[in-house]
Design a protein around this motif. Structure first.
Motif, short mmCIF file in Angstrom:
data_model
loop_
_atom_site.label_atom_id
_atom_site.label_comp_id
_atom_site.label_asym_id
_atom_site.label_seq_id
_atom_site.Cartn_x
_atom_site.Cartn_y
_atom_site.Cartn_z
N SER A 249 0.83 -1.20 0.00
CA SER A 249 0.00 0.00 0.00
C SER A 249 0.86 1.26 0.00
CB SER A 249 -0.90 0.02 1.25
OG SER A 249 -0.12 0.17 2.43
N GLY A 250 0.19 2.38 -0.23
CA GLY A 250 0.82 3.68 -0.05
C GLY A 250 1.85 4.06 -1.08
N TYR A 251 1.96 3.33 -2.18
CA TYR A 251 2.95 3.62 -3.21
C TYR A 251 2.34 4.63 -4.20
CZ TYR A 251 -0.07 0.32 -5.57
OH TYR A 251 -1.17 -0.31 -6.08
N GLY A 252 3.17 5.46 -4.80
CA GLY A 252 2.65 6.45 -5.73
C GLY A 252 3.70 7.46 -6.13
N GLY A 253 3.23 8.58 -6.63
CA GLY A 253 4.13 9.65 -7.03
C GLY A 253 4.37 9.71 -8.52
N TYR A 254 4.06 8.63 -9.23
CA TYR A 254 4.26 8.58 -10.67
C TYR A 254 3.02 8.00 -11.34
CZ TYR A 254 9.09 8.88 -9.03
OH TYR A 254 10.24 9.26 -8.39
N SER A 255 2.82 8.35 -12.60
CA SER A 255 1.67 7.81 -13.32
C SER A 255 1.78 6.30 -13.49
CB SER A 255 1.55 8.48 -14.70
OG SER A 255 2.71 8.23 -15.48
N TRP A 256 3.01 5.77 -13.46
CA TRP A 256 3.24 4.35 -13.66
C TRP A 256 3.35 3.56 -12.36
CZ3 TRP A 256 7.54 3.21 -10.99
CH2 TRP A 256 8.52 4.20 -10.85
N TRP A 283 -1.51 1.80 -9.89
CA TRP A 283 -1.83 0.53 -10.55
C TRP A 283 -1.69 -0.62 -9.56
CZ3 TRP A 283 -3.68 0.78 -15.44
CH2 TRP A 283 -3.40 1.91 -16.20
N GLY A 284 -2.37 -1.72 -9.83
CA GLY A 284 -2.21 -2.91 -9.03
C GLY A 284 -1.03 -3.73 -9.52
N VAL A 285 -1.28 -4.69 -10.42
CA VAL A 285 -0.21 -5.50 -11.03
C VAL A 285 0.02 -4.97 -12.44
CG1 VAL A 285 0.52 -7.78 -11.76
CG2 VAL A 285 -0.82 -7.51 -9.66
N LYS A 316 -2.71 -4.09 -15.32
CA LYS A 316 -2.28 -3.40 -16.53
C LYS A 316 -1.41 -4.35 -17.35
CE LYS A 316 0.41 0.62 -18.11
NZ LYS A 316 1.20 1.79 -17.66
N VAL A 317 -1.78 -4.58 -18.59
CA VAL A 317 -0.97 -5.39 -19.50
C VAL A 317 -0.86 -4.61 -20.80
CG1 VAL A 317 -0.65 -7.61 -20.63
CG2 VAL A 317 -1.88 -7.50 -18.46
N ASP A 318 0.31 -4.06 -21.05
CA ASP A 318 0.48 -3.28 -22.29
C ASP A 318 1.68 -3.74 -23.12
OD1 ASP A 318 2.60 -2.30 -20.83
OD2 ASP A 318 1.95 -0.20 -20.84
N ARG A 319 2.18 -4.93 -22.80
CA ARG A 319 3.24 -5.55 -23.60
C ARG A 319 2.84 -7.00 -23.87
NH1 ARG A 319 4.27 -0.95 -23.52
NH2 ARG A 319 6.29 0.10 -23.39
N PRO A 320 3.31 -7.60 -24.94
CA PRO A 320 2.94 -8.99 -25.22
C PRO A 320 3.21 -9.89 -24.01
CG PRO A 320 4.08 -8.06 -27.09
CD PRO A 320 4.18 -7.05 -25.99
N ALA A 321 2.22 -10.68 -23.61
CA ALA A 321 2.36 -11.52 -22.42
C ALA A 321 1.33 -12.63 -22.48
CB ALA A 321 2.16 -10.68 -21.16
N SER A 322 1.64 -13.72 -21.79
CA SER A 322 0.67 -14.80 -21.61
C SER A 322 0.50 -15.06 -20.12
CB SER A 322 1.14 -16.07 -22.32
OG SER A 322 2.27 -16.63 -21.66
N GLY A 323 -0.74 -15.32 -19.76
CA GLY A 323 -1.04 -15.57 -18.36
C GLY A 323 -2.53 -15.51 -18.15
N SER A 324 -2.96 -15.23 -16.92
CA SER A 324 -4.39 -15.12 -16.65
C SER A 324 -4.61 -14.27 -15.41
CB SER A 324 -5.00 -16.50 -16.46
OG SER A 324 -4.38 -17.19 -15.38
N PHE A 325 -5.78 -13.66 -15.35
CA PHE A 325 -6.19 -12.80 -14.25
C PHE A 325 -7.56 -13.30 -13.82
CE2 PHE A 325 -8.11 -8.75 -12.69
CZ PHE A 325 -7.17 -8.42 -11.73
N HIS A 326 -7.60 -14.06 -12.72
CA HIS A 326 -8.84 -14.74 -12.40
C HIS A 326 -9.05 -14.87 -10.89
CE1 HIS A 326 -6.86 -18.59 -11.22
NE2 HIS A 326 -5.91 -18.14 -12.04
N ASP A 327 -10.31 -14.94 -10.50
CA ASP A 327 -10.69 -15.18 -9.10
C ASP A 327 -10.08 -14.16 -8.14
OD1 ASP A 327 -12.27 -17.72 -9.37
OD2 ASP A 327 -10.39 -18.38 -10.27
N SER A 338 -6.76 -2.97 -17.51
CA SER A 338 -6.43 -2.18 -18.69
C SER A 338 -5.48 -3.04 -19.52
CB SER A 338 -5.78 -0.86 -18.30
OG SER A 338 -5.34 -0.15 -19.44
N ILE A 339 -6.00 -3.62 -20.60
CA ILE A 339 -5.22 -4.54 -21.42
C ILE A 339 -5.21 -4.01 -22.86
CG2 ILE A 339 -4.98 -6.91 -22.23
CD1 ILE A 339 -6.46 -7.84 -19.77
N SER A 340 -4.06 -4.00 -23.47
CA SER A 340 -3.95 -3.51 -24.84
C SER A 340 -4.87 -4.30 -25.76
CB SER A 340 -2.51 -3.63 -25.32
OG SER A 340 -1.65 -2.80 -24.56
N PRO A 341 -5.51 -3.61 -26.70
CA PRO A 341 -6.43 -4.31 -27.63
C PRO A 341 -5.77 -5.47 -28.36
CG PRO A 341 -6.71 -1.94 -27.79
CD PRO A 341 -5.53 -2.16 -26.91
#
Length: 490
Positions: A249-256, A283-285, A316-327, A338-341
């Motif tokens: 928690s408590g992290y910040g200061g940058y848009s990223w 952002w979260g992950v 956030k996923v904005d680079r080519p990647a494989s995985g899953s976000f579930h449960d 937020s995932i790239s189209p």
């Protein structure tokens, strides 16, 4: 196996140094000894030494060389214009029960070392000459740092690189200052365990982040409290990494700014990111990168996490990647992802079975109430859940100061804290993944599954007794109930 005593106030370098009545006065006398395996150098409580201690000799696995303390009173203190303790090419060393402050360089520096244990060492206000790493270990194997505190240092709190076998347990690192400073940075290392630490950069001057691992292999990061900085955990270019059950928690200061980020320092493979409480940040992950270089990012499983009070998306996923976000469990005011189209079109990072948690329907139970025989708590079902079998009971946040709560562990004889406990419940999948978990020994929550056979979605389940007994559930009507291990009693 000889014990040598050093007392800066009453000792003399002409003494034998082998008894409390005949101690050495300074490190000069120690450095002129040829220490043997099993020897100990003990510094008198209350002594102050204004010099660097050079360790030149090694112990064995069964008979390490120990630097420690003796007597009653404050821990002995090492000041130094250089490093506090400095060693090269040594093995089987134990450093314990001392304090190191106001050094120009590192508090402890070890190069090409193995089988070191640093235990119950207090470090404060070090790195005054700008040397990176208050505790700095470079090249070697099997380094354990435990039960130690690092505060108000210039540069990284810990800097560890090229070590096979890193164990960090139950340490506190606060306020590592500098634009490139992290509480802990570990580079090019393997077989890493980071557990039960409290890492807080909220008071640091221009910090970079909290915990950084670059090119780690086979690492477990679990049960830590991580606060502040530009990011929480940056685990870049790793292989076989588990990041589980941390409070970030408590992290910040940058848009990223992110709680957990994979970065762009190389190929990334096989990450299990689960059971974390991620809140009060940006952002979260983040599966992202600052540059455009293409790296492999595969096998990234993100599940069973709780995301709350984030200004950007949980994922956030904005680079080519494989995985899953579930449960996962996501507060209703947080954007789920937020995932790239192009990644959505490729179908390589599916999103499924996440639960949106509506804010508000919670009941606070005081600790005094929990301790009483007729104590009870009201559970309110989330509308996204389909039955009481989907419940997971979690204690995710309380009103007390987390810093003091985490380390002081104010659990009284009743087994509960005197603070307020906030209870929420979540979905079945994470509870099944993490099992029946209790955060505080034998003291637990007793809930009969049969008692919860009441209303289904959105309705209040009547009060049920809470007692300091082991958690159990009904075989006839199984209920998966789990309490998040960290952040339960504060």
């Amino acid at each position: 196996m000889t014990v040598y005593y050093v007392n800066s106030a009453t000792g003399s370098n002409s003494n034998t140094g082998t008894s409390e009545d005949s101690p050495f006065a300074s490190f000069w006398a120690v450095e002129n000894l040829k220490l043997q395996p099993g020897d100990s150098v003990l510094l008198a409580a209350g002594s102050v030494f204004n010099d660097q201690l050079d360790l030149k000799y090694s112990g064995t696995v069964d008979a390490p060389i120990t630097i420690g303390s003796y007597g009653i009173g404050d821990a002995p203190v090492i000041h130094s214009p250089g490093d506090g303790i400095h060693s090269l090419y040594t093995s089987n060393i134990v450093i314990e029960n001392i304090k190191i402050t106001d050094t120009g360089g590192a508090a402890i520096y070890g190069g090409y070392v193995s089988n070191w244990t640093i235990n119950n060492v207090e470090v404060d206000h070090t790195g005054l000459a700008g040397k990176a790493g208050s505790i700095s270990i470079r090249t070697g194997s099997n380094i354990t740092i435990e039960n130690s505190t690092i505060n108000d240092v210039n540069g990284d709190g810990m800097w560890i690189e090229k070590i096979n076998g890193v164990t960090l347990l139950n340490n506190t690192v606060t306020n590592a200052h500098g634009t490139t400073a992290d509480a802990v940075q570990i580079n090019d290392s393997s077989n890493i365990v980071i557990s039960g630490n409290y890492l807080d950069q909220t008071g640091a001057v221009t910090p970079k982040g909290v915990l950084t691992l670059i090119r780690p292999v086979d690492a477990v990061i679990e049960g830590n409290t991580i606060i502040g900085g530009g990011f929480g955990i940056s685990a870049q270019a790793g292989t076989n990494i588990a990041i589980q059950d941390n409070d970030i928690s408590g992290y910040g200061g940058y848009s990223w700014s992110y709680a957990i980020g994979l970065g762009d320092s190389g190929d990334t493979r096989n990450y299990d990111i689960s059971g974390n409480y991620i809140h009060d940040g940006v952002w979260g992950v983040a599966v992202s990168s600052a540059g455009t270089t293409t790296y492999v990012r595969e096998g990234i499983d993100i599940s069973g996490n709780l995301f709350d009070d984030l200004t950007q998306a949980a994922l956030k996923v904005d680079r080519p990647a494989s995985g899953s976000f579930h449960d996962n469990f996501i507060a209703s005011d947080v954007t789920p992802y937020s995932i790239s189209p192009s990644i959505i079109a490729a179908g390589t990072f599916p999103v499924s079975d996440n639960t949106i948690i509506e804010e508000g329907p919670t009941t606070l139970a005081s600790a005094d109430g929990l301790a009483a025989a007729d104590a009870s708590v009201s559970l309110v079902s989330d509308t996204g859940l389909t039955s009481h079998n989907d419940l997971k009971l979690a204690a995710d946040k309380i009103a007390a100061d987390k810093a003091g709560a985490h380390h002081d562990n104010p659990i009284w004889e009743t087994g509960v804290s005197d603070e307020t406990l906030l209870l929420r419940h979540f979905g079945k999948a994470a509870a099944e993944k993490h099992g029946l978990t209790l955060g505080n020994g034998d003291h637990g929550v007793t809930i009969e599954a049969a008692d919860l056979a009441g209303p289904e979605n959105g309705s209040e389940i009547s009060h049920h007794e809470i007692a300091p007994q082991p958690l159990h559930h009904s075989e006839a009507d199984p209920l998966i109930v789990s309490m998040l291990q960290h952040g339960v009693l504060h």
